[in-house]
Each structure stands twice: as structure tokens, then as C-alpha cells.
Scaffold this motif. Sequence first.
Motif, PDB file in Angstrom:
ATOM      1  N   ILE A 120       0.839  -1.200   0.000  1.00  0.00           N
ATOM      2  CA  ILE A 120       0.000   0.000   0.000  1.00  0.00           C
ATOM      3  C   ILE A 120       0.875   1.251   0.000  1.00  0.00           C
ATOM      4  O   ILE A 120       0.552   2.242  -0.683  1.00  0.00           O
ATOM      5  CB  ILE A 120      -0.958  -0.019   1.199  1.00  0.00           C
ATOM      6  CG1 ILE A 120      -1.974  -1.150   1.032  1.00  0.00           C
ATOM      7  CG2 ILE A 120      -1.672   1.312   1.350  1.00  0.00           C
ATOM      8  CD1 ILE A 120      -2.752  -1.478   2.282  1.00  0.00           C
ATOM      9  N   ALA A 121       1.979   1.231   0.728  1.00  0.00           N
ATOM     10  CA  ALA A 121       2.890   2.382   0.726  1.00  0.00           C
ATOM     11  C   ALA A 121       3.473   2.607  -0.670  1.00  0.00           C
ATOM     12  O   ALA A 121       3.598   3.754  -1.124  1.00  0.00           O
ATOM     13  CB  ALA A 121       4.006   2.172   1.749  1.00  0.00           C
ATOM     14  N   ILE A 122       3.808   1.526  -1.363  1.00  0.00           N
ATOM     15  CA  ILE A 122       4.323   1.652  -2.731  1.00  0.00           C
ATOM     16  C   ILE A 122       3.242   2.222  -3.647  1.00  0.00           C
ATOM     17  O   ILE A 122       3.506   3.128  -4.449  1.00  0.00           O
ATOM     18  CB  ILE A 122       4.831   0.290  -3.245  1.00  0.00           C
ATOM     19  CG1 ILE A 122       6.110  -0.114  -2.510  1.00  0.00           C
ATOM     20  CG2 ILE A 122       5.076   0.330  -4.752  1.00  0.00           C
ATOM     21  CD1 ILE A 122       6.552  -1.540  -2.768  1.00  0.00           C
ATOM     22  N   LEU A 123       2.023   1.699  -3.536  1.00  0.00           N
ATOM     23  CA  LEU A 123       0.926   2.208  -4.363  1.00  0.00           C
ATOM     24  C   LEU A 123       0.673   3.692  -4.103  1.00  0.00           C
ATOM     25  O   LEU A 123       0.467   4.471  -5.040  1.00  0.00           O
ATOM     26  CB  LEU A 123      -0.344   1.401  -4.109  1.00  0.00           C
ATOM     27  CG  LEU A 123      -0.325  -0.044  -4.586  1.00  0.00           C
ATOM     28  CD1 LEU A 123      -1.547  -0.793  -4.068  1.00  0.00           C
ATOM     29  CD2 LEU A 123      -0.263  -0.112  -6.089  1.00  0.00           C
ATOM     30  N   PHE A 124       0.689   4.084  -2.838  1.00  0.00           N
ATOM     31  CA  PHE A 124       0.489   5.493  -2.486  1.00  0.00           C
ATOM     32  C   PHE A 124       1.604   6.356  -3.074  1.00  0.00           C
ATOM     33  O   PHE A 124       1.339   7.402  -3.673  1.00  0.00           O
ATOM     34  CB  PHE A 124       0.433   5.657  -0.962  1.00  0.00           C
ATOM     35  CG  PHE A 124       0.123   7.063  -0.532  1.00  0.00           C
ATOM     36  CD1 PHE A 124      -1.185   7.447  -0.324  1.00  0.00           C
ATOM     37  CD2 PHE A 124       1.139   7.991  -0.337  1.00  0.00           C
ATOM     38  CE1 PHE A 124      -1.485   8.756   0.075  1.00  0.00           C
ATOM     39  CE2 PHE A 124       0.848   9.284   0.055  1.00  0.00           C
ATOM     40  CZ  PHE A 124      -0.471   9.673   0.262  1.00  0.00           C
ATOM     41  N   ALA A 125       2.849   5.928  -2.893  1.00  0.00           N
ATOM     42  CA  ALA A 125       3.987   6.711  -3.379  1.00  0.00           C
ATOM     43  C   ALA A 125       3.962   6.848  -4.900  1.00  0.00           C
ATOM     44  O   ALA A 125       4.197   7.939  -5.436  1.00  0.00           O
ATOM     45  CB  ALA A 125       5.297   6.073  -2.920  1.00  0.00           C
ATOM     46  N   VAL A 126       3.666   5.765  -5.598  1.00  0.00           N
ATOM     47  CA  VAL A 126       3.611   5.816  -7.056  1.00  0.00           C
ATOM     48  C   VAL A 126       2.513   6.769  -7.509  1.00  0.00           C
ATOM     49  O   VAL A 126       2.711   7.591  -8.413  1.00  0.00           O
ATOM     50  CB  VAL A 126       3.402   4.405  -7.649  1.00  0.00           C
ATOM     51  CG1 VAL A 126       3.049   4.459  -9.119  1.00  0.00           C
ATOM     52  CG2 VAL A 126       4.639   3.556  -7.431  1.00  0.00           C
ATOM     53  N   SER A 127       1.363   6.670  -6.886  1.00  0.00           N
ATOM     54  CA  SER A 127       0.253   7.539  -7.268  1.00  0.00           C
ATOM     55  C   SER A 127       0.562   9.002  -6.954  1.00  0.00           C
ATOM     56  O   SER A 127       0.361   9.887  -7.798  1.00  0.00           O
ATOM     57  CB  SER A 127      -1.016   7.084  -6.546  1.00  0.00           C
ATOM     58  OG  SER A 127      -2.116   7.834  -6.969  1.00  0.00           O
ATOM     59  N   PHE A 128       1.062   9.277  -5.763  1.00  0.00           N
ATOM     60  CA  PHE A 128       1.318  10.656  -5.343  1.00  0.00           C
ATOM     61  C   PHE A 128       2.450  11.292  -6.151  1.00  0.00           C
ATOM     62  O   PHE A 128       2.289  12.366  -6.732  1.00  0.00           O
ATOM     63  CB  PHE A 128       1.632  10.692  -3.846  1.00  0.00           C
ATOM     64  CG  PHE A 128       1.849  12.071  -3.313  1.00  0.00           C
ATOM     65  CD1 PHE A 128       0.782  12.932  -3.128  1.00  0.00           C
ATOM     66  CD2 PHE A 128       3.128  12.515  -3.000  1.00  0.00           C
ATOM     67  CE1 PHE A 128       0.976  14.217  -2.642  1.00  0.00           C
ATOM     68  CE2 PHE A 128       3.334  13.787  -2.516  1.00  0.00           C
ATOM     69  CZ  PHE A 128       2.249  14.648  -2.335  1.00  0.00           C
ATOM     70  N   PHE A 129       3.601  10.629  -6.189  1.00  0.00           N
ATOM     71  CA  PHE A 129       4.742  11.214  -6.876  1.00  0.00           C
ATOM     72  C   PHE A 129       4.568  11.184  -8.390  1.00  0.00           C
ATOM     73  O   PHE A 129       5.088  12.054  -9.092  1.00  0.00           O
ATOM     74  CB  PHE A 129       6.044  10.533  -6.447  1.00  0.00           C
ATOM     75  CG  PHE A 129       6.405  10.856  -5.032  1.00  0.00           C
ATOM     76  CD1 PHE A 129       6.698  12.154  -4.653  1.00  0.00           C
ATOM     77  CD2 PHE A 129       6.432   9.870  -4.061  1.00  0.00           C
ATOM     78  CE1 PHE A 129       7.017  12.473  -3.342  1.00  0.00           C
ATOM     79  CE2 PHE A 129       6.750  10.171  -2.748  1.00  0.00           C
ATOM     80  CZ  PHE A 129       7.049  11.480  -2.395  1.00  0.00           C
ATOM     81  N   GLY A 130       3.844  10.203  -8.901  1.00  0.00           N
ATOM     82  CA  GLY A 130       3.522  10.198 -10.328  1.00  0.00           C
ATOM     83  C   GLY A 130       2.656  11.380 -10.705  1.00  0.00           C
ATOM     84  O   GLY A 130       2.833  12.002 -11.758  1.00  0.00           O
ATOM     85  N   THR A 131       1.710  11.725  -9.829  1.00  0.00           N
ATOM     86  CA  THR A 131       0.854  12.883 -10.060  1.00  0.00           C
ATOM     87  C   THR A 131       1.662  14.175 -10.018  1.00  0.00           C
ATOM     88  O   THR A 131       1.498  15.048 -10.883  1.00  0.00           O
ATOM     89  CB  THR A 131      -0.276  12.924  -9.009  1.00  0.00           C
ATOM     90  OG1 THR A 131      -1.047  11.732  -9.123  1.00  0.00           O
ATOM     91  CG2 THR A 131      -1.169  14.123  -9.215  1.00  0.00           C
ATOM     92  N   LEU A 132       2.539  14.301  -9.031  1.00  0.00           N
ATOM     93  CA  LEU A 132       3.392  15.493  -8.945  1.00  0.00           C
ATOM     94  C   LEU A 132       4.294  15.619 -10.167  1.00  0.00           C
ATOM     95  O   LEU A 132       4.448  16.716 -10.730  1.00  0.00           O
ATOM     96  CB  LEU A 132       4.247  15.447  -7.677  1.00  0.00           C
ATOM     97  CG  LEU A 132       3.538  15.596  -6.342  1.00  0.00           C
ATOM     98  CD1 LEU A 132       4.539  15.505  -5.202  1.00  0.00           C
ATOM     99  CD2 LEU A 132       2.776  16.899  -6.278  1.00  0.00           C
ATOM    100  N   THR A 133       4.883  14.514 -10.578  1.00  0.00           N
ATOM    101  CA  THR A 133       5.774  14.534 -11.728  1.00  0.00           C
ATOM    102  C   THR A 133       5.020  14.892 -12.999  1.00  0.00           C
ATOM    103  O   THR A 133       5.511  15.680 -13.815  1.00  0.00           O
ATOM    104  CB  THR A 133       6.472  13.161 -11.882  1.00  0.00           C
ATOM    105  OG1 THR A 133       7.126  12.841 -10.664  1.00  0.00           O
ATOM    106  CG2 THR A 133       7.482  13.176 -13.010  1.00  0.00           C
ATOM    107  N   THR A 134       3.842  14.331 -13.174  1.00  0.00           N
ATOM    108  CA  THR A 134       3.034  14.638 -14.353  1.00  0.00           C
ATOM    109  C   THR A 134       2.698  16.123 -14.401  1.00  0.00           C
ATOM    110  O   THR A 134       2.827  16.771 -15.448  1.00  0.00           O
ATOM    111  CB  THR A 134       1.742  13.802 -14.355  1.00  0.00           C
ATOM    112  OG1 THR A 134       2.094  12.420 -14.356  1.00  0.00           O
ATOM    113  CG2 THR A 134       0.876  14.120 -15.556  1.00  0.00           C
ATOM    114  N   ALA A 135       2.266  16.680 -13.282  1.00  0.00           N
ATOM    115  CA  ALA A 135       1.939  18.108 -13.238  1.00  0.00           C
ATOM    116  C   ALA A 135       3.166  18.960 -13.539  1.00  0.00           C
ATOM    117  O   ALA A 135       3.077  19.956 -14.273  1.00  0.00           O
ATOM    118  CB  ALA A 135       1.356  18.461 -11.877  1.00  0.00           C
ATOM    119  N   TYR A 136       4.309  18.592 -13.004  1.00  0.00           N
ATOM    120  CA  TYR A 136       5.537  19.351 -13.232  1.00  0.00           C
ATOM    121  C   TYR A 136       5.942  19.306 -14.706  1.00  0.00           C
ATOM    122  O   TYR A 136       6.324  20.328 -15.291  1.00  0.00           O
ATOM    123  CB  TYR A 136       6.658  18.799 -12.351  1.00  0.00           C
ATOM    124  CG  TYR A 136       7.966  19.524 -12.509  1.00  0.00           C
ATOM    125  CD1 TYR A 136       8.130  20.807 -11.988  1.00  0.00           C
ATOM    126  CD2 TYR A 136       9.026  18.936 -13.170  1.00  0.00           C
ATOM    127  CE1 TYR A 136       9.332  21.487 -12.136  1.00  0.00           C
ATOM    128  CE2 TYR A 136      10.236  19.597 -13.312  1.00  0.00           C
ATOM    129  CZ  TYR A 136      10.380  20.870 -12.807  1.00  0.00           C
ATOM    130  OH  TYR A 136      11.564  21.530 -12.952  1.00  0.00           O
TER     131      TYR A 136
END
Length: 131
Positions: free
Chosen positions: A48-64
Motif C-alpha cells: 500500500i505504501a508503494i501504491l500510495f507513493a507511485v500515485s502521489f509522486f507520479g501525479t506530482l511529476t506529471t503536473a511538473y
Amino acid sequence: MSSELPRILLSQLTIAVPYLLLYTICFFCALALRSRAPKAAILALVGIAILFAVSFFGTLTTAYIINMQIGGNIPAEKMNLIFNGLGIVRALGYVVGFVAVFAAVFVGRSDKAQPVSRPQPPVVNQPPPVA
């Protein structure tokens, strides 16, 4: 030129918030139940921590990256390559996270299925039926 990052980030997070909320709830549920099945809880927490991190940081990276492309810092020709690479990395992260959660379902189970023992209802002495 003003940065569009806050607006882009808000629109990206709007899509990601339900998943992030789900991962957060699942994380705390696994944390609360870790005393019942410690190995399964650890695997679930890691997944779950991996899923959260991928979703959160993937979203930040996409926006950037979108913000950089709007600002003209990334040529349009490279956007497809960048987003394909980001998609592959995110997909691999989701696979690793889901494998850990899936493994948590089966860890600690024996090879032989144990029959479920249910208590029998008490026998009540009833008078014989009247004929």
C-alpha cells in the motif's frame, strides 16, 4: 510568464485523491490489524505504501512536466517519449505494489485446507408430535 503549476497540480490531484484516500484507509486498516496477522500486515503495508507513493509522486511529476511543457522548456517532440517513460515507471510501481498486497492475502496459509469447525446448535428436547 506565470507558472501554471498550481492549477495543473490541482486538476491532477482531483483525479488522484480517491485513490490516495483509499490507500490511506487501507494503510491504517492494515496497521490496526497487524497483531492478528503480522506477516500479512507487513506485506500489505509495504504494498500500500508503494501504491500510495507511485500515485502521489507520479501525479506530482506529471503536473511538473506539463507545466514545463507549457512554459516551453520541453519540446513537443519529447513529450511523448517522456510520458511513455513515466507511464512505464508508474505501471511497474503499481505492479510491485499490487504483488505485495496480493502476497499478503496468501502468506501464512498452509497447503492443506482446514475445515471450518462451527459449533453445532444445542439439541432441545421437544415433546413428540401429537397425532
